[in-house]
Design a protein around this motif. Structure first.
Motif, PDB file in Angstrom:
ATOM      1  N   ALA A 141      44.949  -5.654  99.876  1.00 38.07           N
ATOM      2  CA  ALA A 141      45.077  -7.096  99.618  1.00 38.07           C
ATOM      3  C   ALA A 141      45.975  -7.366  98.420  1.00 38.07           C
ATOM      4  O   ALA A 141      46.767  -8.323  98.425  1.00 38.07           O
ATOM      5  CB  ALA A 141      43.698  -7.706  99.394  1.00 38.07           C
ATOM      6  N   GLY A 142      45.857  -6.517  97.399  1.00 32.51           N
ATOM      7  CA  GLY A 142      46.718  -6.682  96.229  1.00 32.51           C
ATOM      8  C   GLY A 142      48.182  -6.502  96.569  1.00 32.51           C
ATOM      9  O   GLY A 142      49.033  -7.285  96.137  1.00 32.51           O
ATOM     10  N   LEU A 143      48.496  -5.469  97.365  1.00 29.59           N
ATOM     11  CA  LEU A 143      49.891  -5.251  97.757  1.00 29.59           C
ATOM     12  C   LEU A 143      50.388  -6.374  98.644  1.00 29.59           C
ATOM     13  O   LEU A 143      51.538  -6.814  98.518  1.00 29.59           O
ATOM     14  CB  LEU A 143      50.042  -3.905  98.466  1.00 29.59           C
ATOM     15  N   ALA A 144      49.527  -6.871  99.533  1.00 28.12           N
ATOM     16  CA  ALA A 144      49.911  -7.994 100.394  1.00 28.12           C
ATOM     17  C   ALA A 144      50.265  -9.214  99.549  1.00 28.12           C
ATOM     18  O   ALA A 144      51.274  -9.888  99.799  1.00 28.12           O
ATOM     19  CB  ALA A 144      48.776  -8.334 101.354  1.00 28.12           C
ATOM     20  N   SER A 145      49.460  -9.494  98.522  1.00 30.66           N
ATOM     21  CA  SER A 145      49.729 -10.660  97.681  1.00 30.66           C
ATOM     22  C   SER A 145      50.971 -10.467  96.827  1.00 30.66           C
ATOM     23  O   SER A 145      51.723 -11.411  96.585  1.00 30.66           O
ATOM     24  CB  SER A 145      48.512 -10.972  96.806  1.00 30.66           C
ATOM     25  N   VAL A 146      51.210  -9.219  96.381  1.00 22.39           N
ATOM     26  CA  VAL A 146      52.422  -8.935  95.607  1.00 22.39           C
ATOM     27  C   VAL A 146      53.664  -9.113  96.482  1.00 22.39           C
ATOM     28  O   VAL A 146      54.658  -9.708  96.052  1.00 22.39           O
ATOM     29  CB  VAL A 146      52.358  -7.514  95.012  1.00 22.39           C
ATOM     30  N   ALA A 147      53.620  -8.596  97.705  1.00 25.17           N
ATOM     31  CA  ALA A 147      54.754  -8.736  98.623  1.00 25.17           C
ATOM     32  C   ALA A 147      55.019 -10.205  98.931  1.00 25.17           C
ATOM     33  O   ALA A 147      56.172 -10.654  98.948  1.00 25.17           O
ATOM     34  CB  ALA A 147      54.498  -7.958  99.906  1.00 25.17           C
ATOM     35  N   ALA A 148      53.940 -10.960  99.153  1.00 23.89           N
ATOM     36  CA  ALA A 148      54.092 -12.388  99.432  1.00 23.89           C
ATOM     37  C   ALA A 148      54.650 -13.130  98.226  1.00 23.89           C
ATOM     38  O   ALA A 148      55.542 -13.976  98.355  1.00 23.89           O
ATOM     39  CB  ALA A 148      52.746 -12.986  99.845  1.00 23.89           C
ATOM     40  N   GLN A 160      47.613  -3.211  91.716  1.00 22.32           N
ATOM     41  CA  GLN A 160      48.850  -3.472  92.445  1.00 22.32           C
ATOM     42  C   GLN A 160      49.708  -4.518  91.730  1.00 22.32           C
ATOM     43  O   GLN A 160      50.937  -4.451  91.774  1.00 22.32           O
ATOM     44  CB  GLN A 160      48.544  -3.936  93.874  1.00 22.32           C
ATOM     45  N   TRP A 161      49.069  -5.480  91.080  1.00 22.01           N
ATOM     46  CA  TRP A 161      49.825  -6.504  90.361  1.00 22.01           C
ATOM     47  C   TRP A 161      50.502  -5.956  89.113  1.00 22.01           C
ATOM     48  O   TRP A 161      51.432  -6.562  88.585  1.00 22.01           O
ATOM     49  CB  TRP A 161      48.919  -7.690  90.020  1.00 22.01           C
ATOM     50  N   MET A 162      50.044  -4.800  88.642  1.00 18.44           N
ATOM     51  CA  MET A 162      50.660  -4.178  87.468  1.00 18.44           C
ATOM     52  C   MET A 162      51.530  -2.995  87.856  1.00 18.44           C
ATOM     53  O   MET A 162      52.008  -2.261  87.007  1.00 18.44           O
ATOM     54  CB  MET A 162      49.573  -3.726  86.488  1.00 18.44           C
ATOM     55  N   ASN A 163      51.750  -2.816  89.154  1.00 19.29           N
ATOM     56  CA  ASN A 163      52.472  -1.655  89.662  1.00 19.29           C
ATOM     57  C   ASN A 163      53.899  -2.034  90.068  1.00 19.29           C
ATOM     58  O   ASN A 163      54.103  -2.681  91.095  1.00 19.29           O
ATOM     59  CB  ASN A 163      51.719  -1.078  90.871  1.00 19.29           C
ATOM     60  N   PRO A 164      54.895  -1.626  89.284  1.00 21.04           N
ATOM     61  CA  PRO A 164      56.284  -1.965  89.623  1.00 21.04           C
ATOM     62  C   PRO A 164      56.721  -1.460  90.991  1.00 21.04           C
ATOM     63  O   PRO A 164      57.597  -2.042  91.610  1.00 21.04           O
ATOM     64  CB  PRO A 164      57.099  -1.298  88.511  1.00 21.04           C
ATOM     65  N   LYS A 165      56.123  -0.357  91.471  1.00 16.96           N
ATOM     66  CA  LYS A 165      56.484   0.139  92.796  1.00 16.96           C
ATOM     67  C   LYS A 165      56.173  -0.916  93.855  1.00 16.96           C
ATOM     68  O   LYS A 165      56.956  -1.132  94.779  1.00 16.96           O
ATOM     69  CB  LYS A 165      55.733   1.432  93.101  1.00 16.96           C
ATOM     70  N   GLY A 166      55.035  -1.585  93.711  1.00 11.07           N
ATOM     71  CA  GLY A 166      54.676  -2.636  94.656  1.00 11.07           C
ATOM     72  C   GLY A 166      55.637  -3.805  94.611  1.00 11.07           C
ATOM     73  O   GLY A 166      56.049  -4.342  95.641  1.00 11.07           O
ATOM     74  N   TRP A 167      56.011  -4.196  93.402  1.00 12.22           N
ATOM     75  CA  TRP A 167      56.976  -5.292  93.248  1.00 12.22           C
ATOM     76  C   TRP A 167      58.332  -4.904  93.833  1.00 12.22           C
ATOM     77  O   TRP A 167      59.000  -5.718  94.477  1.00 12.22           O
ATOM     78  CB  TRP A 167      57.127  -5.680  91.782  1.00 12.22           C
ATOM     79  N   ALA A 168      58.735  -3.656  93.604  1.00 16.77           N
ATOM     80  CA  ALA A 168      60.026  -3.201  94.136  1.00 16.77           C
ATOM     81  C   ALA A 168      60.012  -3.198  95.659  1.00 16.77           C
ATOM     82  O   ALA A 168      60.997  -3.596  96.303  1.00 16.77           O
ATOM     83  CB  ALA A 168      60.340  -1.801  93.607  1.00 16.77           C
ATOM     84  N   MET A 169      58.886  -2.766  96.255  1.00 20.08           N
ATOM     85  CA  MET A 169      58.783  -2.764  97.713  1.00 20.08           C
ATOM     86  C   MET A 169      58.874  -4.186  98.258  1.00 20.08           C
ATOM     87  O   MET A 169      59.598  -4.456  99.213  1.00 20.08           O
ATOM     88  CB  MET A 169      57.460  -2.130  98.153  1.00 20.08           C
TER      89      MET A 169
END
Length: 199
Positions: A47-54, A114-123
């Motif tokens: 869910a965290g990655l989904a919200s970061v991607a969105a 996930q909100w603190m993970n730059p890899k997620g933001w980059a993706m």
């Protein structure tokens, strides 16, 4: 639409399957607690990655890039949290003897990292730039990326968690458990380097 979305699905599956913070945590949790008790962590991380991607598709990634101090604060907070988790994992023993990791990480812990993970933001940002043509506007793109990345992460993290549970079945002694947990703790600590890698 089903044909044009396939490259996005493949991108999300590959991106979420590569070793990193969330996959290491899922593996460690699977080994220590089993699959069922690890579900909240994996659901939160997905869910965290989904919200970061969105959020990235909706333009929040640009805001973070424009405010370096906010980005730095997120990196520092994320690094300290991961170091704390790495120490907990590294110091833990077999499930029956362990006292330092008495319960698995929570839904909110998985989402927050996930909100603190730059890899997620980059993706998320990379997907938004590469697949913007699949949607009519930022809102639709945010919904699409959120759904695809959330489902891909849930599937990928489940596989890593299952790998952890299978690995745990091979461990027979306390020394073997200690060795595994030290390795997983070190891998998690090493994944912090992703946060500080230049963009």
């Amino acid at each position: 639409m089903s044909e044009t979305i396939i490259p996005l699905v493949l991108f999300a599956m590959i991106a979420t399957s590569t070793p990193g913070i969330a996959t290491t945590l899922s593996t460690a949790s699977g080994a220590q607690f089993g699959f069922r008790r690890s579900v909240p962590l994996m659901a939160g991380s997905a869910a965290g990655l989904a919200s970061v991607a969105a959020a990235g598709a909706a333009g929040l990634a640009g805001l973070l890039a424009a405010i370096p101090s906010l980005q730095l604060a997120m990196k520092i907070a994320g690094s300290f949290y991961l170091i704390w988790l790495a120490v907990k994992i590294g110091r833990s023993g077999p499930p029956s003897l362990d006292v330092t990791m008495a319960k698995p990480n929570s839904f909110f812990g998985g989402a927050g990292i996930q909100w603190m993970n730059p890899k997620g933001w980059a993706m998320g940002l990379g997907a938004a730039a590469s697949f913007a043509a699949l949607a009519d506007g930022p809102l639709q793109l945010a919904l699409l990326l959120g759904a695809v990345f959330g489902l891909a992460a849930a599937f990928s993290l489940s596989l890593w968690c299952v790998a952890g549970t299978l690995l745990a079945r091979l461990l027979r002694t306390e020394r073997q458990w200690r060795a595994l947990n030290i390795v997983l703790g070190l891998l998690l600590a090493a994944s912090i380097l992703q946060m500080w890698r230049p963009a």
